[in-house]
Design an enzyme around this catalytic site. Structure first.
Site, PDB file in Angstrom:
ATOM      1  N   THR A 175     -56.183 114.671  -2.080  1.00 57.74           N
ATOM      2  CA  THR A 175     -57.593 114.742  -2.216  1.00 57.74           C
ATOM      3  C   THR A 175     -57.993 114.342  -0.665  1.00 57.74           C
ATOM      4  OG1 THR A 175     -57.724 114.103  -4.385  1.00 57.74           O
ATOM      5  CG2 THR A 175     -59.541 113.550  -2.836  1.00 57.74           C
ATOM      6  N   ARG A 203     -59.438 118.768 -17.175  1.00 59.10           N
ATOM      7  CA  ARG A 203     -59.354 117.378 -16.810  1.00 59.10           C
ATOM      8  C   ARG A 203     -60.650 117.205 -15.514  1.00 59.10           C
ATOM      9  NH1 ARG A 203     -57.970 114.476 -11.545  1.00 59.10           N
ATOM     10  NH2 ARG A 203     -57.512 112.496 -12.546  1.00 59.10           N
ATOM     11  N   ASP A 206     -62.285 111.396 -10.445  1.00 56.63           N
ATOM     12  CA  ASP A 206     -63.344 110.649  -9.854  1.00 56.63           C
ATOM     13  C   ASP A 206     -64.094 111.315  -8.777  1.00 56.63           C
ATOM     14  OD1 ASP A 206     -60.754 110.217  -8.213  1.00 56.63           O
ATOM     15  OD2 ASP A 206     -62.371 109.266  -6.872  1.00 56.63           O
ATOM     16  N   GLY A 229     -57.732 108.942  -9.959  1.00 53.38           N
ATOM     17  CA  GLY A 229     -59.066 109.185 -10.462  1.00 53.38           C
ATOM     18  C   GLY A 229     -59.360 108.697 -11.719  1.00 53.38           C
TER      19      GLY A 229
END
Length: 335
Positions: A175, A203, A206, A229
């Site tokens: 990420t 899905r 965060d 997340g």
């Protein structure tokens, strides 16, 4: 943890990025370091040319979205059926304006679409058919034929995960995120991800959730998260770090370290973050084995990958320029 605090009487612009928290094989660490240092330099040059902090974080993230070494855009991991579904968010610390999206496919730069949502949709968060229609209305072009973001590396990682006991969803992370502050104290933060390998279709992690994966407030600071997340969103750690630092009068660095450890102790999971406070001090924290990060302030670039890894060099260093040129070539060659 690395002490990267620096008290400033006058705000000096800075841009900091991360390339994901997790466990990274030694052969991929150099690629991640090249990617984050280039992203930091590109984003900082926007600030140096008096560009906005929003433009700075967007451009920094776009560099990493186009880089196969990161789990965002072109380097995104695959869901359980072998597709790429991406999330992103961006926030303006001056106005609290936000743009968030989830589940987008076949778009190289989700962060730019997130900014368009913030500035032109009249809403904070778009998904599904409405997100797709808005993107087309705004002139975004989806890759055709579909599936061009699926890399062989991502396929191999998914196959390995399917062959395992399927309990480890963290992997090497990837990420990406960026935070910036300009000379006037304006702050922005942006985060983009492909999620986790083997995730269920649909899905959401965060990354697109304001206060969990991303937050920016000129009064408090800016922050971008990476890691598990499904755990991060339970403790809204992006906002919690900034707010706790304000309420206790402490620096972001020790607060971030403590809250990451507290999250791990109570819920498990690993995470990392980069942050900037309202005075321009930066923080780098992670409880994972690795998290690639870099920031530029003035003519100096700092970067690292492991917990105690802290390197500095001039932004004009010949080795740095060579690494940046190599990364630009690799990104262009991949497309």
């Amino acid at each position: 943890m690395i002490n990267v605090q620096r008290s400033l009487s006058v705000i000096e612009p800075v841009l900091i990025v991360h390339g994901g928290a997790g466990t990274v094989s030694e052969d991929r660490i150099p690629g991640k370091l090249r990617g984050v240092t280039l992203a930091a330099k590109v984003g900082y040059q926007v600030l140096a040319r008096n560009g906005s902090v929003l433009e700075a974080v967007e451009q920094a993230v776009r560099i990493m979205e186009a880089d196969r070494f990161f789990n965002a855009g072109y380097g995104s991991v695959l869901n359980i059926v072998g597709d790429v579904e991406m999330d992103a968010s961006i926030m303006d610390g001056a106005t609290k304006a936000t743009g968030c999206l989830s589940g987008v496919r076949d778009l190289l730069h989700p962060i730019s679409l997130a900014r368009a949502i913030m500035e032109r949709s009249g809403h904070n968060f778009l998904i599904g058919d409405g997100l797709h229609s808005f993107a087309l209305d705004q002139g975004f072009q989806f890759l055709d034929p579909p599936g061009q973001l699926v890399t062989q590396y991502a396929k191999d990682v998914l196959d390995e995960w399917k062959a395992s006991d399927q309990t480890d969803r963290s992997g090497e992370g990837g990420t990406v995120g960026a935070v910036a502050i300009d000379a006037d104290g304006n702050i922005a933060a942006a985060t983009s991800t492909g999620g986790v390998t083997g995730k269920r279709v649909g899905r959401v992690g965060d990354t697109p959730i304001i206060g969990s994966g991303t937050y920016a407030d000129n009064r408090l600071g800016g922050i971008s998260l990476t890691g598990d997340g499904d755990i991060i969103m339970k403790v809204c750690i992006a906002y919690d770090v900034l707010r706790t630092a304000e309420l206790t009068g402490r620096d972001l660095q020790p607060v971030a370290d403590e809250l990451l450890d507290a999250m791990n102790a109570s819920l498990g999971g690993t995470a990392g973050l980069v942050a900037v406070d309202s005075a321009g001090n930066v923080a780098v924290a992670h409880n994972s084995k690795h998290m690639s990060w870099a920031y530029q302030r003035g003519d100096t670039v700092a970067y690292g990958a492991s917990k105690e890894d802290f390197n500095m060099q001039p932004a004009t260093d010949s080795q740095f320029i060579s690494l940046a040129e190599d990364r630009i070539f690799e990104v262009k060659s991949a497309h």
